[in-house]
Scaffold this motif. Sequence first.
Motif, PDB file in Angstrom:
ATOM      1  N   LEU A 128       0.758  -1.047  -0.074  1.00 55.79           N
ATOM      2  CA  LEU A 128      -0.153  -0.148  -0.025  1.00 55.79           C
ATOM      3  C   LEU A 128       0.618   1.523  -0.150  1.00 55.79           C
ATOM      4  O   LEU A 128       0.544   2.363  -0.093  1.00 55.79           O
ATOM      5  CB  LEU A 128      -0.651   0.060   1.329  1.00 55.79           C
ATOM      6  N   ILE A 129       1.497   1.495   0.671  1.00 57.72           N
ATOM      7  CA  ILE A 129       2.870   2.388   0.525  1.00 57.72           C
ATOM      8  C   ILE A 129       3.635   2.354  -0.010  1.00 57.72           C
ATOM      9  O   ILE A 129       3.432   3.506  -0.859  1.00 57.72           O
ATOM     10  CB  ILE A 129       3.832   2.406   2.584  1.00 57.72           C
ATOM     11  N   SER A 130       3.816   1.395  -0.639  1.00 61.32           N
ATOM     12  CA  SER A 130       4.881   2.060  -2.135  1.00 61.32           C
ATOM     13  C   SER A 130       4.236   2.418  -2.909  1.00 61.32           C
ATOM     14  O   SER A 130       4.431   2.847  -4.267  1.00 61.32           O
ATOM     15  CB  SER A 130       4.923   0.530  -2.464  1.00 61.32           C
ATOM     16  N   MET A 131       2.944   1.878  -3.443  1.00 62.48           N
ATOM     17  CA  MET A 131       1.762   2.459  -4.549  1.00 62.48           C
ATOM     18  C   MET A 131       1.694   3.723  -3.939  1.00 62.48           C
ATOM     19  O   MET A 131       1.933   4.389  -5.528  1.00 62.48           O
ATOM     20  CB  MET A 131       0.472   1.210  -4.252  1.00 62.48           C
ATOM     21  N   ILE A 132       0.768   4.212  -3.147  1.00 66.06           N
ATOM     22  CA  ILE A 132       1.034   5.028  -2.714  1.00 66.06           C
ATOM     23  C   ILE A 132       2.475   6.335  -3.003  1.00 66.06           C
ATOM     24  O   ILE A 132       2.199   7.377  -4.091  1.00 66.06           O
ATOM     25  CB  ILE A 132       0.449   6.127  -1.200  1.00 66.06           C
ATOM     26  N   SER A 147       4.761  17.630  -0.383  1.00 66.38           N
ATOM     27  CA  SER A 147       5.061  17.873   1.462  1.00 66.38           C
ATOM     28  C   SER A 147       4.800  16.569   1.906  1.00 66.38           C
ATOM     29  O   SER A 147       4.904  15.767   3.161  1.00 66.38           O
ATOM     30  CB  SER A 147       4.306  19.424   1.577  1.00 66.38           C
ATOM     31  N   SER A 148       3.427  16.063   1.232  1.00 67.13           N
ATOM     32  CA  SER A 148       2.945  14.986   1.879  1.00 67.13           C
ATOM     33  C   SER A 148       4.373  13.500   2.090  1.00 67.13           C
ATOM     34  O   SER A 148       4.213  12.503   2.932  1.00 67.13           O
ATOM     35  CB  SER A 148       1.515  14.515   1.860  1.00 67.13           C
ATOM     36  N   LEU A 149       4.183  13.579   0.961  1.00 66.10           N
ATOM     37  CA  LEU A 149       5.472  12.727   0.482  1.00 66.10           C
ATOM     38  C   LEU A 149       6.510  12.646   1.492  1.00 66.10           C
ATOM     39  O   LEU A 149       7.238  11.893   2.035  1.00 66.10           O
ATOM     40  CB  LEU A 149       5.832  12.382  -1.011  1.00 66.10           C
ATOM     41  N   VAL A 150       7.264  13.589   1.660  1.00 62.93           N
ATOM     42  CA  VAL A 150       8.526  13.678   2.231  1.00 62.93           C
ATOM     43  C   VAL A 150       8.156  13.717   3.956  1.00 62.93           C
ATOM     44  O   VAL A 150       9.265  12.783   5.049  1.00 62.93           O
ATOM     45  CB  VAL A 150       9.302  15.804   2.790  1.00 62.93           C
ATOM     46  N   LEU A 151       6.786  14.352   4.821  1.00 57.26           N
ATOM     47  CA  LEU A 151       6.327  13.925   5.696  1.00 57.26           C
ATOM     48  C   LEU A 151       6.557  11.971   6.082  1.00 57.26           C
ATOM     49  O   LEU A 151       6.483  11.358   7.056  1.00 57.26           O
ATOM     50  CB  LEU A 151       5.275  14.391   6.409  1.00 57.26           C
ATOM     51  N   SER A 166      -1.756   3.687  17.381  1.00 59.57           N
ATOM     52  CA  SER A 166      -2.570   5.079  18.274  1.00 59.57           C
ATOM     53  C   SER A 166      -2.109   5.526  18.942  1.00 59.57           C
ATOM     54  O   SER A 166      -1.953   5.754  20.189  1.00 59.57           O
ATOM     55  CB  SER A 166      -3.205   3.464  19.135  1.00 59.57           C
ATOM     56  N   THR A 167      -0.979   6.538  18.230  1.00 56.27           N
ATOM     57  CA  THR A 167      -0.144   7.706  19.518  1.00 56.27           C
ATOM     58  C   THR A 167      -0.304   8.517  18.392  1.00 56.27           C
ATOM     59  O   THR A 167      -0.906   8.384  17.147  1.00 56.27           O
ATOM     60  CB  THR A 167       1.443   6.954  19.392  1.00 56.27           C
ATOM     61  N   TRP A 168       0.293   9.531  18.910  1.00 56.18           N
ATOM     62  CA  TRP A 168      -0.182  11.242  17.970  1.00 56.18           C
ATOM     63  C   TRP A 168       0.854  10.872  16.574  1.00 56.18           C
ATOM     64  O   TRP A 168       0.706  11.720  15.496  1.00 56.18           O
ATOM     65  CB  TRP A 168       0.255  12.220  18.771  1.00 56.18           C
ATOM     66  N   ILE A 169       2.030  10.061  17.126  1.00 57.92           N
ATOM     67  CA  ILE A 169       2.624  10.010  15.238  1.00 57.92           C
ATOM     68  C   ILE A 169       1.968   8.957  14.312  1.00 57.92           C
ATOM     69  O   ILE A 169       1.788   9.071  12.918  1.00 57.92           O
ATOM     70  CB  ILE A 169       4.675   8.803  15.592  1.00 57.92           C
ATOM     71  N   GLY A 170       1.129   8.186  15.049  1.00 55.20           N
ATOM     72  CA  GLY A 170       0.265   7.869  14.324  1.00 55.20           C
ATOM     73  C   GLY A 170      -0.741   7.937  13.736  1.00 55.20           C
ATOM     74  O   GLY A 170      -1.479   8.258  12.508  1.00 55.20           O
ATOM     75  N   SER A 171      -1.315   8.872  14.550  1.00 53.23           N
ATOM     76  CA  SER A 171      -1.993   9.652  13.575  1.00 53.23           C
ATOM     77  C   SER A 171      -1.910  10.648  12.759  1.00 53.23           C
ATOM     78  O   SER A 171      -2.671  10.964  11.358  1.00 53.23           O
ATOM     79  CB  SER A 171      -2.666  10.861  14.967  1.00 53.23           C
ATOM     80  N   ILE A 172      -0.517  11.049  13.019  1.00 53.52           N
ATOM     81  CA  ILE A 172      -0.356  11.826  11.786  1.00 53.52           C
ATOM     82  C   ILE A 172       0.542  11.464  10.610  1.00 53.52           C
ATOM     83  O   ILE A 172       0.024  11.668   9.136  1.00 53.52           O
ATOM     84  CB  ILE A 172       0.877  12.513  12.434  1.00 53.52           C
ATOM     85  N   LEU A 177      -1.201  10.519   5.274  1.00 52.57           N
ATOM     86  CA  LEU A 177      -1.694   9.181   4.165  1.00 52.57           C
ATOM     87  C   LEU A 177      -3.094   9.602   3.326  1.00 52.57           C
ATOM     88  O   LEU A 177      -2.930   9.199   2.181  1.00 52.57           O
ATOM     89  CB  LEU A 177      -1.621   7.597   4.289  1.00 52.57           C
ATOM     90  N   GLY A 178      -4.179   9.649   4.375  1.00 53.72           N
ATOM     91  CA  GLY A 178      -5.316  10.113   3.156  1.00 53.72           C
ATOM     92  C   GLY A 178      -5.417  11.130   2.883  1.00 53.72           C
ATOM     93  O   GLY A 178      -5.605  11.226   2.134  1.00 53.72           O
ATOM     94  N   ILE A 179      -4.531  12.745   3.298  1.00 55.28           N
ATOM     95  CA  ILE A 179      -4.296  13.210   2.407  1.00 55.28           C
ATOM     96  C   ILE A 179      -4.241  13.386   1.159  1.00 55.28           C
ATOM     97  O   ILE A 179      -3.695  13.875  -0.049  1.00 55.28           O
ATOM     98  CB  ILE A 179      -3.183  14.515   3.120  1.00 55.28           C
ATOM     99  N   LEU A 180      -2.248  12.599   1.310  1.00 53.30           N
ATOM    100  CA  LEU A 180      -1.802  12.058   0.372  1.00 53.30           C
ATOM    101  C   LEU A 180      -2.367  11.209  -0.907  1.00 53.30           C
ATOM    102  O   LEU A 180      -2.590  11.723  -2.492  1.00 53.30           O
ATOM    103  CB  LEU A 180      -0.843  11.380   0.341  1.00 53.30           C
ATOM    104  N   LEU A 181      -3.500  10.842  -0.490  1.00 52.08           N
ATOM    105  CA  LEU A 181      -4.552   9.439  -1.300  1.00 52.08           C
ATOM    106  C   LEU A 181      -5.378  10.290  -2.474  1.00 52.08           C
ATOM    107  O   LEU A 181      -5.627  10.361  -3.435  1.00 52.08           O
ATOM    108  CB  LEU A 181      -4.997   8.280  -0.531  1.00 52.08           C
ATOM    109  N   ASN A 182      -5.709  11.040  -1.372  1.00 58.07           N
ATOM    110  CA  ASN A 182      -7.012  12.235  -1.834  1.00 58.07           C
ATOM    111  C   ASN A 182      -5.980  13.019  -3.132  1.00 58.07           C
ATOM    112  O   ASN A 182      -6.702  13.024  -4.062  1.00 58.07           O
ATOM    113  CB  ASN A 182      -7.802  13.073  -0.622  1.00 58.07           C
TER     114      ASN A 182
END
Length: 189
Positions: A128-132, A147-151, A166-172, A177-182
């Motif tokens: 999934l990550i590789s395709m994105i 910028s989303s790719l770099v992050l 389930s942490t703040w890093i996971g939330s980010i 990932l959602g912003i990038l996918l969209n």
Amino acid sequence: LFSISIFIFVNPNLKEKIIYKSLSQLGLNQNYTEEEKHLRQHNFGILFENNSITSNQYYAMYKTSYNIWLDNKIFGGGNKSYRKLCNNPKYEYDQYYSKIRCNTHPHSIYLQILAEFGVIGLILFISLISMIIIKGIFNRSNPLILSSLVLLLCILVPLPSGNIFSTWIGSIFWLNLGILLNNVKIKNK
């Protein structure tokens, strides 16, 4: 990002938790006095006995998650299973570091996915990550995608990390990932 960076550097509590803790977790910035070492060990749970890669709590968690994966290679132990399975006496390997091997997660995205979701989960995650990332690279002219790719790539570097689920890093991570996918999806229409 600039505003967040300024806020972190100005706020002493955030600076201590984010900057100094990260440096200590990576084994950098260890030229502390004995008093500072004791304070950092108390505040961050970081051990300073020596600089050996096998003599710290991260190695203890990594080794435990690897051993959990060895028992559950295909599908893993299940979501949030590391925190339960790490207490099993069969994962003890040393009298000292085995005592600190348990946590809510193993502090490695890849070892967490392996221990909890097995090889199948890791293959799906990496696919999934590789395709994105590949789609994002072809659309890198969009500054939001770039910028989303770099992050995304910064979060995926295999360093000591938080729980991807389930942490703040996971939330980010998942928000990014959602912003990038969209944006990749919109760009391909």
